[in-house]
Design an enzyme around this catalytic site. Structure first.
Site, PDB file in Angstrom:
ATOM      1  N   ARG A 125       3.610  -6.587  -5.878  1.00 27.60           N
ATOM      2  CA  ARG A 125       2.987  -7.900  -5.674  1.00 27.60           C
ATOM      3  C   ARG A 125       1.953  -7.870  -4.542  1.00 27.60           C
ATOM      4  NH1 ARG A 125       5.021 -12.553  -7.422  1.00 27.60           N
ATOM      5  NH2 ARG A 125       4.340 -13.548  -5.487  1.00 27.60           N
ATOM      6  N   THR A 138      13.932  -2.953  -2.227  1.00 28.21           N
ATOM      7  CA  THR A 138      12.801  -3.472  -2.976  1.00 28.21           C
ATOM      8  C   THR A 138      12.040  -2.277  -3.513  1.00 28.21           C
ATOM      9  OG1 THR A 138      10.605  -4.511  -2.822  1.00 28.21           O
ATOM     10  CG2 THR A 138      11.616  -3.774  -0.764  1.00 28.21           C
ATOM     11  N   ILE A 139      11.817  -2.244  -4.796  1.00 26.80           N
ATOM     12  CA  ILE A 139      11.103  -1.088  -5.342  1.00 26.80           C
ATOM     13  C   ILE A 139       9.648  -1.083  -4.909  1.00 26.80           C
ATOM     14  CG2 ILE A 139      12.621  -0.813  -7.338  1.00 26.80           C
ATOM     15  CD1 ILE A 139      10.495  -2.176  -9.030  1.00 26.80           C
ATOM     16  N   ASP A 140       9.148  -2.228  -4.389  1.00 32.32           N
ATOM     17  CA  ASP A 140       7.779  -2.260  -3.889  1.00 32.32           C
ATOM     18  C   ASP A 140       7.632  -1.488  -2.586  1.00 32.32           C
ATOM     19  OD1 ASP A 140       7.098  -3.808  -6.019  1.00 32.32           O
ATOM     20  OD2 ASP A 140       6.980  -5.691  -4.912  1.00 32.32           O
ATOM     21  N   MET A 156       4.689  -2.497 -11.065  1.00 34.83           N
ATOM     22  CA  MET A 156       5.051  -3.529 -10.107  1.00 34.83           C
ATOM     23  C   MET A 156       4.399  -3.274  -8.746  1.00 34.83           C
ATOM     24  SD  MET A 156       8.991  -4.547 -10.883  1.00 34.83           S
ATOM     25  CE  MET A 156       9.333  -5.625 -12.280  1.00 34.83           C
ATOM     26  N   ARG A 166      12.276  -1.139 -13.491  1.00 35.03           N
ATOM     27  CA  ARG A 166      13.226  -1.799 -12.600  1.00 35.03           C
ATOM     28  C   ARG A 166      14.665  -1.731 -13.085  1.00 35.03           C
ATOM     29  NH1 ARG A 166      12.363  -8.056 -10.921  1.00 35.03           N
ATOM     30  NH2 ARG A 166      13.447  -8.426 -12.887  1.00 35.03           N
ATOM     31  N   THR A 218      15.680 -11.975   0.953  1.00 33.92           N
ATOM     32  CA  THR A 218      17.128 -11.843   1.127  1.00 33.92           C
ATOM     33  C   THR A 218      17.476 -11.574   2.583  1.00 33.92           C
ATOM     34  OG1 THR A 218      17.300 -10.961  -1.104  1.00 33.92           O
ATOM     35  CG2 THR A 218      19.165 -10.593   0.357  1.00 33.92           C
TER      36      THR A 218
END
Length: 472
Positions: free
Chosen positions: A258, A211-213, A256, A379, A185
C-alpha cells in the site's frame, strides 16, 4: 546501576547523522537477567565525533505500577515447576496467515512454562467482546498449524474498544496478552497496555509484528515477507513465460504494497526478468521522454517481450491527476481504499502501445497483454521455512519477555540483534524504500540498473514526512 529482582531490559538508541538510526540491546535475554553487556555498534567515520548522543529507552515492566509482589520468571527451565498452571493467556490474531505464531506461542507457553490454559481470541479485536467464543489452544490443536495458510483465529477490521477489551481481560482472568499484526494492531495493543497501566493491573501485553508489506519501522523484517516475495517471484515468472509466448508480449503483475513497495522491489530483483518496477515511493509518468511508455516500447522492440511489476499503492497520484481516481473511501480500520492501479495501467499501456507497435511490426502485430494479480495467493499460502523459523524466534522471545514482566513492547530483529522495542517507537510510523542512498547504493538503485528503467528522480525530490523512516 542498582540491581533489581525484576528484569529491566533497556533498548539503546544510537543517533547517527544524517538521519540514520542504529539500534543495539544488552546482549542478554530474559532468561539471563542478572547481567548486562552492551554489544558494540559499528560507526562510520562521519559519525565518530564526541558529540554522539546515546538515548536509553526503557521497556515498561508491570512492577512499575503494581504494589503486589508480582512473580516473574526470567528462566523458564529452572523455574518450570514453580509456575502456576492457572494463568490464562489471551492470543489475539488480528491478521490472517499467522498460524505459525499461534503454534509457537502455544508451544513455548506449554512446554517451557507449563501453562495449561491458553485461549485464542477469534475475529481480531472485536473477539474480546465474546469470550464464550474463545478457543482453547493446546499442543494437540496447534501441532500442524505451521503447514496451513491463513489463520485458525480469523481476523476482522475495526472493533477496537480499549475499555471493553481491558474489562474482558480482567473478567476472564487473563495475565498475558499476545497481539499479532501490523501498525494498526500495534497501536491497539499499546492502547490496551496504557489502560492496563492506568488501572494498575498485572497484565503484560506483547506485540509480534506481522505485515507482508514489511513496513514496520526499525524492525529488520516482519515474518511473512520472505514468503510473499517468493510467491510474487513465481507469479512474475509465469507472466514472463506468457509474455514470451506471443509477439510483443507484455506481462503485468500487481503485488501487495500500500505505502511501501518492498515486495515489488525484492521480487523484481529476485526474478531477474522484470523490465519495469513501480512502487508507491516513486512517482512516475506515462508519456514523453523518460516515461514508462517509451521505455516499454524500446524493450518490446528489442526483446519482443517485457514484464512490469507494480505495487498496489503505486501511481495513485498519477491516477488522480488524470481524473481516474474515485472518491476517498475508508475501511473499518481507517485505511483509505486504494484505486486499482493494475487494470488502469494495463488499459493505458494498451492504448498507447498498440498503434506504435503495429506500425513497427512487419506483420502488423499489436501488444499482447497478460495481467496477473496474485495478491491473495501471495497472502494466503503457508510460510516458507525461513519465515517459519523466524515465527518461532519471535513467538518465543515475546513469551519470554511477557513472562519476565515486560509489557507494551514489540519483538523483532533490529540491526540483526533480537530486541524488545517500546511500541511507541514504531506506532504511527512506516518503513519505506530509500530511493536515493546517500553513503551507499540502495536496493532501489539496483532495481533501476537491473531493469534499465527511468529513475523518475529529480534534484528537488525530497520527502518532508515525519512519520516515514527510509530503509535500503
Amino acid at each position: 546501576m542498582k540491581k533489581s529482582k525484576h528484569l529491566q531490559l533497556l533498548l539503546l538508541l544510537l543517533l547517527l547523522p544524517p538521519k540514520a538510526w542504529a539500534f543495539t540491546t544488552p546482549a542478554v535475554t530474559p532468561r539471563r537477567a542478572s547481567s548486562f553487556e552492551v554489544s558494540s555498534v559499528s560507526k562510520s567515520s562521519s559519525s565518530s565525533s564526541s558529540s554522539e548522543l546515546w538515548k536509553v529507552e526503557k521497556v515498561d515492566h508491570i512492577s512499575d505500577w503494581t504494589t503486589k509482589n508480582h512473580k516473574t520468571y526470567p528462566n523458564p527451565l529452572s523455574l518450570k515447576d514453580k509456575i502456576p498452571s492457572s494463568w490464562f493467556v489471551g492470543l489475539n490474531d488480528a491478521c490472517p496467515g499467522l498460524n505459525s505464531v499461534v503454534r509457537e506461542v502455544t508451544m513455548c507457553l506449554s512446554r517451557q512454562y507449563g501453562v495449561q490454559k491458553i485461549k485464542g481470541i477469534p475475529a481480531g479485536y472485536r473477539g474480546f467482546l465474546s469470550p464464550q467464543k474463545w478457543i482453547d489452544l493446546d499442543e494437540t490443536v496447534v501441532k500442524n498449524l505451521h503447514n496451513q495458510g491463513g489463520s485458525i483465529l480469523g481476523s476482522s477490521r475495526g472493533g477496537h474498544d480499549t475499555d471493553a477489551i481491558v474489562e474482558s481481560l480482567v473478567n476472564e482472568g487473563i495475565n498475558l496478552l499476545f497481539v499479532v499484526g501490523g501498525d494498526g494492531t500495534a497501536r491497539g495493543a499499546s492502547k490496551i497496555a496504557e489502560e492496563v497501566k492506568r488501572r494498575g493491573l498485572e497484565i503484560s501485553v506483547a506485540c509480534i509484528p506481522k505485515t507482508i508489506d514489511n513496513d514496520i519501522v526499525l524492525i529488520d523484517r516482519t515474518f511473512g515477507f520472505e514468503t510473499a516475495v517468493q510467491a510474487a517471484c513465481n507469479a512474475i515468472n509465469v507472466a514472463n513465460t506468457e509474455a514470451e509466448g506471443f509477439p510483443f508480449g507484455l506481462g503485468v503483475v500487481k503485488v501487495m504494497g500500500r505505502n511501501s513497495g518492498f515486495i515489488a522491489m525484492h521480487s523484481a530483483l529476485g526474478s531477474c526478468v522484470a523490465d519495469l518496477c513501480l512502487v508507491p515511493e516513486v512517482d512516475f509518468y506515462l508519456d514523453g521522454p523518460g516515461g514508462i511508455v517509451d521505455h516499454l516500447y524500446e524493450r518490446l522492440l528489442a526483446n519482443d517481450k517485457a514484464v512490469v511489476v507494480v505495487a498496489e499503492g503505486a501511481g495513485q497520484k498519477l491516477m488522480a491527476d488524470m481524473g481516474a481516481a474515485g472518491k476517498e473511501v475508508k475501511d473499518a480500520s481507517g485505511n483509505v481504499l486504494l484505486d486499482d492501479i493494475g487494470p488502469w495501467l494495463c488499459k493505458q499501456l494498451k492504448q498507447r502501445l498498440d498503434e506504435r507497435l503495429e506500425k513497427a511490426s512487419i506483420h502488423g502485430d499489436k501488444l499482447t497483454l497478460k495481467y496477473v494479480d496474485p495478491s491473495y495467493m501471495v497472502r494466503g499460502i503457508p510460510p516458507n521455512t525461513a519465515d517459519n523459523l523466524y515465527c518461532l524466534q519471535l513467538a518465543h522471545n515475546a513469551v519470554h519477555g511477557a513472562m519476565a514482566g515486560l509489557t507494551n513492547f514489540i519483538v523483532g530483529s533490529v540491526n540483526t540483534k533480537e530486541c524488545y522495542v517500546p511500541i511507541n517507537l514504531v506506532a504511527n510510523k512506516r518503513n519505506v524504500i530509500d530511493t536515493r542512498g546517500t553513503d551507499h547504493q540502495s536496493l532501489w538503485e539496483y532495481v533501476v540498473f537491473s531493469t534499465g528503467q527511468p529513475s523518475f528522480q529529480s534534484n528537488d525530490d525530497q520527502r518532508d514526512d515525519k512519520d516515514v523512516i527510509k530503509a535500503s
